[in-house]
Design an enzyme around this catalytic site. Structure first.
Site: not given
Ligand code: 16G
Ligand code: MG
Length: 551
Positions: A69, A379-381, A513
Site C-alpha cells: 500500500s 477513514e480520515a486517511n 500512534r
Molecule cells: C491499514 C488499513 C486501514 C487502516 C490502517 C491503519 C485495510 C485495508 N487498511 O492500512 O484501514 O487505517 O491500516 O494502520 O484494512 P495502523 O494500524 O498502522 O495505524
Molecule cells: Mg492502500
C-alpha cells in the site's frame, strides 16, 4: 482429489522457502506487512492457506493481493480476500499468523494438519484462487513463492497480474457471483472500467463538463489503472495523471501519494508547478485504495479534503437523492467513522444522520456499515466506500416512482450502486463518486471544503519496545493499559481548548500512534508532541526515537 495433504510435495517446496529464524510474523490489520526481502516463506505459506480457505468454503474463489500500500517501496505484504470480496474472516488471521511462524518444514506440516482438523477442512474439495500484485520491485519474486504454495496444494490459481487492490477485490466478487442473480460484473479489467465509466457517464449526463482533475498516482499501480480509466472516460472527465513513474527506483509513495498528503498536510512537491489556483487535485496511495483531495486557493495556500470531507459530501448527496426519490421512509443512511475522524466532521454528520465510531481498520468499518440500509464509511486517511444492503438494492429495483423527479433520483441511486465499489474502498471509484457530486452540486473544491471547518490536528508516532503493552477501549478512544497513562493524557488534553487526543498501537507497523486536535494549529501540534513524549517516557522507548519532530 485426495483427502489428505500432499506432504511430500509440501515438504519439497517448503524446503525452498525456509522461514527466517529471527522474525515473528503477524497477520495484522492489512495482512502480513514488513520488509519485502523477508517475506518469501510467508508468501509460500499464504499460498497454502488461501487454498485451504477455498477448500473450507467449498471451492469458492479466494483472493490474494501482494502489496504494501502506502508504505515505503522496500516493504511488501500480502493479504487474503474472502469470497464476497471482503476482508479475511478474523479467526483465519490467527491461523495465518500461526502457520507463518512455524519454524521448520516439519513444524509447518504439523501446523497445517492441525488447522485441517480444527477447522474441519474437507481436503477433497477444490481450491480456487485469484491473485495479483502492485508495482513494487519485490513483487515478482514474492508472487513466484506464492505460486509455489498454490502448487503445493494443487490449487487452481489465476494470475490477475498487476492491478490495484480494489480491482482484485472486484474480481473476487465477480468470480463468486458469476451466473447468479447477484452477479456483480465481468471479472476482467475491461469489465471493471466499463462498469465504473458507464455508470459515471449516466450520472453526469447533461451536466457541464468539469475542469481537468489532477491525479497524483503515487508512482504506483494507480498510474496504470488511472491511464485505462482515463481512456474509458474519454471527454467526460479529463484526468491529468502525475507521479506515474512506476519503474523509477525509490519513487513509489516518496513525497507523494495519499498518505504523504494526509500525514504531512502538504502538497506533493512534484505538483508545485502543475496545480493552478482553484484546480481540483487528488492523491491515490500505492495500491489505489485511498483517496485524498486538495487544492490551492488564490493565495497559494494548500487545503486538504480528506476521507471525512468525502464522507460528508457523499452522505449529504445520497440522503438528498433518497429524499427526492420519496424513499426516505424505507432507506436509512448512516455513517461509520473511526477515532481519527476530525471532531468537526463528526459534529457536522451527527447533526444530520446516525454516526457510529469503530476501531481502525477496514473490516471494522465495513461490518458496521453493513448494518445500515446505506452505510457510508470512510477513514480520515481516505479509505472508504458506500455499501447498499441487498434489501435496499431490491427496493430500488422494484420501486415505482410517481413523478419524473422521483424517477430521475432513483436512476441516479441505481447508477451510484454500480459506480461505487461494494467490496472495499477504491480510490478510482471514490474519485468518480466525488466528481459526480461536485458536478451535481456545481461545487468547487473551496465550496466543498466549506461544508465544515476542520479542527487543526496532528498525527505522530512513537517507537516503543512493545506496542502490545498498549491496549484500548471505546473504539480506541481510551487506553486501558499501561495503567494510569490515560489519566495523564486526560489531564494534558484538558489544558487545551477544543483538545482531544488518543493513543493506539499500530496494526501495521511496530509503533504506537498518537492523534491530537485542538482549536488552534500550534496547540494541536503541541498537544500531539506532549502526548507522544508521555508515551515515550511511559514505554521506555528507544532514545534515538524520542519524539522530536512529526513523522
Ligand atoms: C491499514 C488499513 C486501514 C487502516 C490502517 C491503519 C485495510 C485495508 N487498511 O492500512 O484501514 O487505517 O491500516 O494502520 O484494512 P495502523 O494500524 O498502522 O495505524
Ligand atoms: Mg492502500
Amino acid at each position: 482429489m485426495t483427502s489428505s495433504l500432499s506432504t511430500d510435495l509440501i515438504r519439497l517446496l517448503s524446503d525452498q522457502h525456509p522461514k527466517p529464524s529471527n522474525i515473528h510474523f503477524q497477520y495484522g490489520t492489512a495482512g502480513f506487512r514488513t520488509l519485502g526481502s523477508t517475506l518469501d516463506s510467508v508468501l509460500f505459506r499464504v499460498g497454502i492457506i488461501a487454498a485451504l480457505r477455498s477448500k473450507k468454503l467449498d471451492g469458492r474463489t479466494i483472493g490474494v493481493m501482494v502489496t504494501a500500500s502506502h508504505n515505503p517501496e522496500e516493504d511488501n505484504g500480502v493479504k487474503l480476500v474472502d469470497p464476497r470480496g471482503e476482508m479475511l474472516e478474523a479467526a483465519w488471521e490467527g491461523h495465518s499468523t500461526t502457520i507463518s511462524n512455524a519454524p521448520t518444514t516439519d513444524a509447518l506440516i504439523e501446523a497445517l494438519e492441525s488447522l485441517v482438523q480444527t477447522a474441519k477442512i474437507d481436503l477433497s474439495k477444490p481450491a480456487n484462487v485469484v491473485y495479483a500484485r502492485d508495482t513494487r520491485p519485490s513483487g515478482p519474486a514474492l508472487v513466484s513463492a506464492l505460486a509455489d504454495g498454490f502448487k503445493a496444494m494443487n490449487a487452481t490459481a489465476r494470475n490477475a497480474g498487476v492491478v490495484t487492490t480494489p480491482i482484485l477485490h472486484y474480481f473476487v466478487k465477480c468470480i463468486n457471483t458469476k451466473g447468479t442473480k447477484y452477479s456483480y460484473g465481468d471479472d476482467s479489467e475491461e469489465g471493471y472500467y466499463q462498469k465504473l465509466t458507464t455508470s459515471y457517464k449516466k450520472l453526469v449526463a447533461g451536466k457541464a463538463a468539469q475542469p481537468a482533475l489532477v491525479v497524483d498516482c503515487a508512482n504506483g499501480v494507480g498510474a496504470l489503472a488511472g491511464k485505462q480509466l482515463s481512456e474509458h472516460l474519454g471527454d467526460t472527465l479529463q484526468l491529468v495523471l502525475e507521479n506515474t513513474s512506476i519503474t523509477k527506483p525509490g519513487a513509489l509513495n516518496n513525497a507523494c501519494g495519499a498518505d504523504y498528503v494526509k500525514v504531512s498536510q502538504k502538497l506533493p512537491p512534484s505538483l508545485a508547478n502543475v496545480l493552478k489556483p482553484g484546480q481540483r487535485a487528488c492523491s491515490l496511495d500505492g495500491d489505489a485504495d485511498r483517496l485524498i483531495y486538495f487544492y490551492l486557493d488564490d493565495r497559494g495556500a494548500f487545503h486538504m479534503l480528506d476521507g471525512d470531507k468525502i464522507a460528508a459530501l457523499v452522505a449529504a448527496f445520497i440522503i438528498e437523492l433518497v429524499k427526492v426519490a420519496g424513499l426516505d421512509d424505507q432507506i436509512k443512511v448512516g455513517v461509520v467513522q473511526t477515532a481519527y475522524a476530525n471532531g468537526a466532521s463528526t459534529k457536522y454528520l451527527q447533526e444530520r444522520l446516525p454516526v457510529k465510531c469503530v476501531p481502525t481498520g477496514v473490516k471494522h468499518l465495513h461490518h458496521a456499515a453493513e448494518r445500515y440500509n446505506v452505510g457510508v464509511y470512510f477513514e480520515a486517511n481516505g479509505h472508504g466506500t458506500v455499501l447498499f444492503s441487498q434489501p435496499t438494492l431490491d427496493t430500488l429495483a422494484e420501486y415505482q416512482p410517481s413523478t419524473p423527479a422521483q424517477s430521475r433520483a432513483v436512476e441516479h441511486l441505481v447508477s451510484l450502486t454500480e459506480l461505487i465499489n461494494q467490496t472495499v474502498g477504491d480510490a478510482l471509484s471514490d474519485m468518480l463518486l466525488v466528481e459526480v457530486v461536485l458536478s451535481h452540486k456545481s461545487y468547487s473544491g473551496e465550496e466543498w471544503n466549506s461544508l465544515y471547518v476542520d479542527l487543526p490536528n496532528r498525527l505522530a508516532k512513537v517507537s516503543v519496545p512493545d506496542r502490545n503493552a498498549f491496549k484500548t477501549e471505546d473504539a480506541e478512544r481510551r487506553l486501558v493499559s499501561p495503567p494510569g497513562l490515560q489519566a495523564r493524557i486526560d489531564e494534558l488534553v484538558n489544558r487545551y481548548q477544543g483538545g482531544r487526543s488518543f493513543v493506539r498501537p499500530s496494526g501495521t507497523e511496530d509503533v504506537v500512534r498518537v492523534y491530537a486536535e485542538a482549536a488552534l494549529r500550534t496547540q494541536a501540534d503541541e498537544l500531539a508532541m506532549r502526548v507522544a513524549g508521555l508515551v515515550y517516557d511511559e514505554a521506555g522507548g528507544d532514545p534515538s526515537s524520542r519524539p522530536k519532530e512529526f513523522l
